[in-house]
Design an enzyme around this catalytic site. Structure first.
Site, mmCIF file in Angstrom:
data_model
loop_
_atom_site.group_PDB
_atom_site.id
_atom_site.type_symbol
_atom_site.label_atom_id
_atom_site.label_comp_id
_atom_site.label_asym_id
_atom_site.label_seq_id
_atom_site.Cartn_x
_atom_site.Cartn_y
_atom_site.Cartn_z
ATOM 1 N N LYS A 46 42.560 29.652 38.924
ATOM 2 C CA LYS A 46 41.906 30.911 38.547
ATOM 3 C C LYS A 46 40.395 30.766 38.595
ATOM 4 O O LYS A 46 39.688 31.664 39.018
ATOM 5 C CB LYS A 46 42.361 31.315 37.141
ATOM 6 C CG LYS A 46 41.808 32.644 36.656
ATOM 7 C CD LYS A 46 42.409 33.802 37.424
ATOM 8 C CE LYS A 46 41.798 35.127 37.078
ATOM 9 N NZ LYS A 46 42.025 36.132 38.147
ATOM 10 N N CYS A 75 40.591 44.030 23.340
ATOM 11 C CA CYS A 75 40.779 43.083 22.241
ATOM 12 C C CYS A 75 42.215 43.226 21.767
ATOM 13 O O CYS A 75 42.901 44.174 22.131
ATOM 14 C CB CYS A 75 39.865 43.417 21.068
ATOM 15 S SG CYS A 75 38.128 43.404 21.504
ATOM 16 N N GLU A 82 39.322 41.873 51.902
ATOM 17 C CA GLU A 82 39.964 41.634 50.603
ATOM 18 C C GLU A 82 41.475 41.864 50.705
ATOM 19 O O GLU A 82 42.267 41.110 50.120
ATOM 20 C CB GLU A 82 39.327 42.536 49.533
ATOM 21 C CG GLU A 82 40.046 42.599 48.194
ATOM 22 C CD GLU A 82 40.178 41.252 47.467
ATOM 23 O OE1 GLU A 82 39.606 40.252 47.919
ATOM 24 O OE2 GLU A 82 40.901 41.219 46.447
ATOM 25 N N TRP A 117 37.395 40.282 22.558
ATOM 26 C CA TRP A 117 36.876 40.122 23.918
ATOM 27 C C TRP A 117 35.585 40.912 23.925
ATOM 28 O O TRP A 117 35.603 42.141 23.940
ATOM 29 C CB TRP A 117 37.898 40.688 24.912
ATOM 30 C CG TRP A 117 37.519 40.440 26.332
ATOM 31 C CD1 TRP A 117 36.945 41.317 27.206
ATOM 32 C CD2 TRP A 117 37.702 39.233 27.063
ATOM 33 N NE1 TRP A 117 36.759 40.723 28.415
ATOM 34 C CE2 TRP A 117 37.207 39.447 28.368
ATOM 35 C CE3 TRP A 117 38.226 37.983 26.732
ATOM 36 C CZ2 TRP A 117 37.231 38.458 29.351
ATOM 37 C CZ3 TRP A 117 38.244 36.998 27.721
ATOM 38 C CH2 TRP A 117 37.767 37.242 29.005
ATOM 39 N N LYS A 134 44.056 39.011 49.695
ATOM 40 C CA LYS A 134 45.074 39.221 48.662
ATOM 41 C C LYS A 134 46.455 38.890 49.220
ATOM 42 O O LYS A 134 47.251 38.213 48.594
ATOM 43 C CB LYS A 134 45.003 40.689 48.207
ATOM 44 C CG LYS A 134 45.332 40.964 46.810
ATOM 45 C CD LYS A 134 44.237 40.743 45.789
ATOM 46 C CE LYS A 134 43.628 39.375 45.794
ATOM 47 N NZ LYS A 134 42.369 39.262 45.113
ATOM 48 N N HIS A 148 36.589 42.152 70.795
ATOM 49 C CA HIS A 148 35.715 41.014 71.129
ATOM 50 C C HIS A 148 36.410 39.672 70.932
ATOM 51 O O HIS A 148 35.743 38.652 70.796
ATOM 52 C CB HIS A 148 34.432 41.084 70.283
ATOM 53 C CG HIS A 148 33.614 42.299 70.573
ATOM 54 N ND1 HIS A 148 32.948 42.489 71.766
ATOM 55 C CD2 HIS A 148 33.409 43.418 69.839
ATOM 56 C CE1 HIS A 148 32.338 43.665 71.750
ATOM 57 N NE2 HIS A 148 32.616 44.260 70.579
ATOM 58 N N ARG A 170 44.698 39.241 25.463
ATOM 59 C CA ARG A 170 43.811 40.406 25.441
ATOM 60 C C ARG A 170 42.366 40.020 25.118
ATOM 61 O O ARG A 170 41.463 40.858 25.173
ATOM 62 C CB ARG A 170 44.289 41.416 24.406
ATOM 63 C CG ARG A 170 45.696 41.913 24.644
ATOM 64 C CD ARG A 170 46.099 42.891 23.589
ATOM 65 N NE ARG A 170 45.273 44.073 23.599
ATOM 66 C CZ ARG A 170 45.467 45.131 24.368
ATOM 67 N NH1 ARG A 170 46.486 45.159 25.201
ATOM 68 N NH2 ARG A 170 44.662 46.168 24.330
ATOM 69 N N ASN A 193 39.731 48.121 18.628
ATOM 70 C CA ASN A 193 39.785 47.807 20.057
ATOM 71 C C ASN A 193 39.375 49.082 20.773
ATOM 72 O O ASN A 193 39.917 50.152 20.495
ATOM 73 C CB ASN A 193 41.216 47.406 20.440
ATOM 74 C CG ASN A 193 41.402 47.315 21.938
ATOM 75 O OD1 ASN A 193 40.490 46.917 22.662
ATOM 76 N ND2 ASN A 193 42.578 47.693 22.414
ATOM 77 N N GLY A 194 38.394 48.997 21.660
ATOM 78 C CA GLY A 194 37.945 50.194 22.377
ATOM 79 C C GLY A 194 36.434 50.193 22.468
ATOM 80 O O GLY A 194 35.793 49.166 22.219
ATOM 81 N N GLU A 224 46.918 35.029 49.886
ATOM 82 C CA GLU A 224 47.000 34.125 48.726
ATOM 83 C C GLU A 224 48.293 34.282 47.931
ATOM 84 O O GLU A 224 48.772 33.324 47.361
ATOM 85 C CB GLU A 224 45.758 34.206 47.828
ATOM 86 C CG GLU A 224 45.656 35.386 46.940
ATOM 87 C CD GLU A 224 44.403 35.376 46.078
ATOM 88 O OE1 GLU A 224 44.102 34.349 45.468
ATOM 89 O OE2 GLU A 224 43.737 36.425 46.012
HETATM 90 O O1 M6R Z 1 35.532 33.826 38.987
HETATM 91 P P1 M6R Z 1 34.941 34.204 40.307
HETATM 92 O O2 M6R Z 1 34.918 35.701 40.520
HETATM 93 O O3 M6R Z 1 33.577 33.620 40.526
HETATM 94 O O4 M6R Z 1 35.905 33.582 41.379
HETATM 95 C C1 M6R Z 1 35.600 33.627 42.735
HETATM 96 C C2 M6R Z 1 36.829 33.373 43.578
HETATM 97 O O5 M6R Z 1 37.325 32.089 43.347
HETATM 98 C C3 M6R Z 1 37.912 34.406 43.280
HETATM 99 O O6 M6R Z 1 37.425 35.700 43.480
HETATM 100 C C4 M6R Z 1 39.143 34.205 44.173
HETATM 101 O O7 M6R Z 1 38.815 34.441 45.503
HETATM 102 C C5 M6R Z 1 40.221 35.163 43.690
HETATM 103 N N1 M6R Z 1 41.018 34.547 42.674
HETATM 104 C C6 M6R Z 1 41.089 35.653 44.764
HETATM 105 O O8 M6R Z 1 42.006 36.584 44.293
#
Ligand code: M6R
Length: 597
Positions: free
Chosen positions: A592, A2, A470, A71, A474, A493, A27, A97-98, A477
């Site tokens: 996002k 928060c 992952e 939050w 990462k 394979h 936050r 906050n905590g 993207e």
């Molecule tokens: O909000 P969500 O976790 O449901 O989002 C799922 C994906 O869109 C999300 O994890 C996306 O792959 C990431 N932004 C990648 O870093």
């Protein structure tokens, strides 16, 4: 996470506080509140973002006050749960906050003494404790109260009986003082008050501070005065919101020691052989995890952990596929940072149609998914601004780990000794993560070797296979380099056809039952003249003979190491992208939260 703020000086406190809170909205932003002392103490709070709450704010006169942007962690998003919280007599106000680990016991004790609670929060116990200890000096009451609380806190307190001072104290949550001329500020982060002053005093854990308009006095938790040095900050506002980090992604990667701490706090104990995870039922005998993207990979890691520790079958399905083709039975867990991903919401709708028990692991209290499921478990990371998921990924794994431990201990697949071994290494994770983050310079050197490549492979086995996926996601993207993750045994394979000396391979190598197999996979890659960068256990003495470069992670029990490995992969992706000058926090074509199917 928060945002909290306090002001004492010559300006209208309500206006200054709203201004400060706006800068702390990253936050948390589910509810807002401020408390100001004029003729007497008055509080206004409501659900919503600052811009909405500001419109409803009544005239509040006074030059001293405190504010909070929430939050949610304990208790739903509601006006009652918003801060400030008040003592029974309405004369003391507190923002926090905590997370207070022992709030249930304290609340019971205080209720027995006649205190009336208005919220479901852990924070409210602190203001009642302070009231209980109050004997005319608010700073002494705060010192006595914080001796009784376990957990993490940054608190800011005002009392109508002593209208010239603010008391601030911290342990485990940030709090910084802004020193002005005839006015002083306190906040969770510097940007809150940077518009007014760039002179700061950093409070340390255990310190308590009395702030008046022309005086700042800091003491340790025994009340002994501590002399503090004032520092100058030379950030502009935009830098400051990132706390000096170049990008939110980097800031969020560095927040992981504390986000992992938050995810575990109050949920694991070294004394009790149990896991305290909201109201998770323990009679679960089959799980389907639905998720997208990074959350899907967290789900895949969770499958390995739950199947091994609790011996319960777990199916992991992409939400977009599950809706139409998935198995709709047993317990369905949605893993979603935002709680708003259309595909995952669609998957849960389908699961509910078939009467499944539904759970969400999410970072956003009050998000759409939390209103649909039977149980929602918060990852407690605070807002993640960078489009690339980082801190929420590791906390999703931590929560799935806790689910595995809870179910394993309940169905006796896991012994108390094994539980304690996992719990104690999970509790030490924040420290291990600090060590991993110190390897950043080493990782930048590796990133320099990768930045101009056209294609990069990631490989792993077991729970390190989804981490390879992952790691590749990462990297692609944020850096726009083509990257693919594989189960290490699969290269032969087909993918080997693509491998040449220009394709580096990142190999995740644990000291586990498939260590030898990983080494021979690396041997096969080296035979094709490709460069191998191993992410390997620090106790692995053989790996140097196989890989060209090695980044070490701490030796930890199986699965616990997934979290430090993820942090190394995130730093690698970030620095490759940064060296390439990419738009890291907002990669092209991505959003996002993906609210369309
Ligand atoms: O909000 P969500 O976790 O449901 O989002 C799922 C994906 O869109 C999300 O994890 C996306 O792959 C990431 N932004 C990648 O870093």
């Amino acid at each position: 996470m928060c945002g909290i703020a306090g002001y004492v000086g010559h300006r209208n406190a309500a206006e200054v506080l709203i201004d400060c809170l706006k800068r702390l909205e990253y936050r948390g932003y589910d509810s807002v509140g401020i408390g100001v002392i004029g003729k007497k103490l008055s509080v206004f709070k409501d659900v919503g973002e600052i811009k909405d709450v500001r419109e409803k704010l009544p005239e509040m006169h006074g030059n001293i006050g405190i504010g909070h942007t929430r939050w949610a962690t304990h208790g739903k998003v509601s006006r009652e749960n918003a801060h400030p919280h008040l003592s029974c007599d309405g004369k003391i106000a507190l923002v926090h906050n905590g997370i207070i680990e022992n709030f249930k016991t304290l609340k019971e004790e205080l209720e027995n003494k006649g205190h009336k609670f208005l919220s479901e929060t852990d924070s409210e116990v602190i203001v009642h404790l302070i009231e209980e200890e109050y004997d005319g000096k608010i700073e002494e009451a705060v010192i006595s109260a914080i001796k009784k609380i376990k957990g993490s806190y940054a608190i800011v307190v005002i009392s109508q009986n002593e209208p010239e001072k603010i008391i601030a104290a911290r342990k485990g949550s940030p709090l910084i003082i802004g020193v002005g001329d005839n006015e002083n500020f306190v906040a969770s982060d510097i940007p809150a008050f940077l518009k007014y002053t760039n002179r700061v005093i950093y409070l340390n854990d255990g310190e308590v501070c009395v702030i008046e308009n022309n005086n700042v006095k800091v003491a340790d938790d025994g009340g002994k005065e501590v002399l503090k040095e004032e520092k100058m900050v030379d950030w502009d506002i935009e830098d400051a919101e990132k706390s000096g980090y170049q990008h939110f992604m980097l800031k969020e990667i560095h927040e992981q020691p504390s986000t992992i701490y938050n995810a575990l706090m109050g949920r694991v104990s070294e004394i009790e052989p149990d896991i305290n995870l909201e109201d998770l039922e323990s009679n679960i005998d089959e799980i389907t995890i639905v998720a997208c993207g990074t959350s899907f990979y967290a789900g895949m890691v969770g499958k390995y952990i739950i199947e091994k520790l609790a011996s319960i079958p777990v199916f992991v399905e992409l939400s977009s596929e599950y809706q139409y083709f998935g198995r709709k039975s047993g317990t369905v867990i949605a893993v979603t940072q935002s709680g708003e991903t259309a595909d995952t919401i669609g998957a849960i709708k389908e699961a509910k149609k078939y009467g499944c028990n539904t759970i969400a692991i999410t970072n956003v209290a009050g998000s759409s998914i939390t209103r649909m499921v039977d149980l929602s478990i918060s990852t407690r990371c605070g807002p993640e601004i960078g489009v690339a998921a980082t801190k929420t990924f590791t906390s999703q794994i931590a929560i799935l780990f806790l689910i595995a431990l809870k179910l394993g201990i309940k169905n006796s697949h896991l012994s108390n000794e094994e539980l304690q071994r996992y719990v104690s290494s999970l509790r030490r994770l924040p420290l291990y993560l600090e060590n991993v983050l110190e390897k950043e310079d080493e990782i930048i050197e590796i990133a320099k070797k990768l930045k101009d490549r056209k294609s990069i492979f990631f490989i792993g086995r077991g729970a390190n296979y989804p981490l390879a996926l992952e790691g590749a996601l990462k990297l692609k993207e944020v850096s726009y380099i083509h990257a693919e993750g594989f189960a290490a045994g699969e290269l032969k394979h087909g993918p080997f056809a693509l491998l040449d000396e220009d394709t580096p391979v990142i190999a995740i190598v644990a000291k586990d039952s498939v260590h030898d197999k990983m080494l021979s996979n690396i041997g096969e890659i080296k035979a094709r003249n490709a460069m191998v960068i191993a992410i390997a256990d620090e106790s692995d003495e053989e790996i140097d003979k196989y890989a060209d470069y090695v980044i070490r992670f701490p030796s930890l029990p199986e699965f616990v190491s997934s979290i430090p490995i993820a942090v190394i992969l995130q730093l690698l992706a970030y620095h490759v992208a940064n060296l390439r000058g990419c738009s890291i926090d907002k990669p092209r074509n991505l959003a996002k939260s993906v609210t369309v199917e």
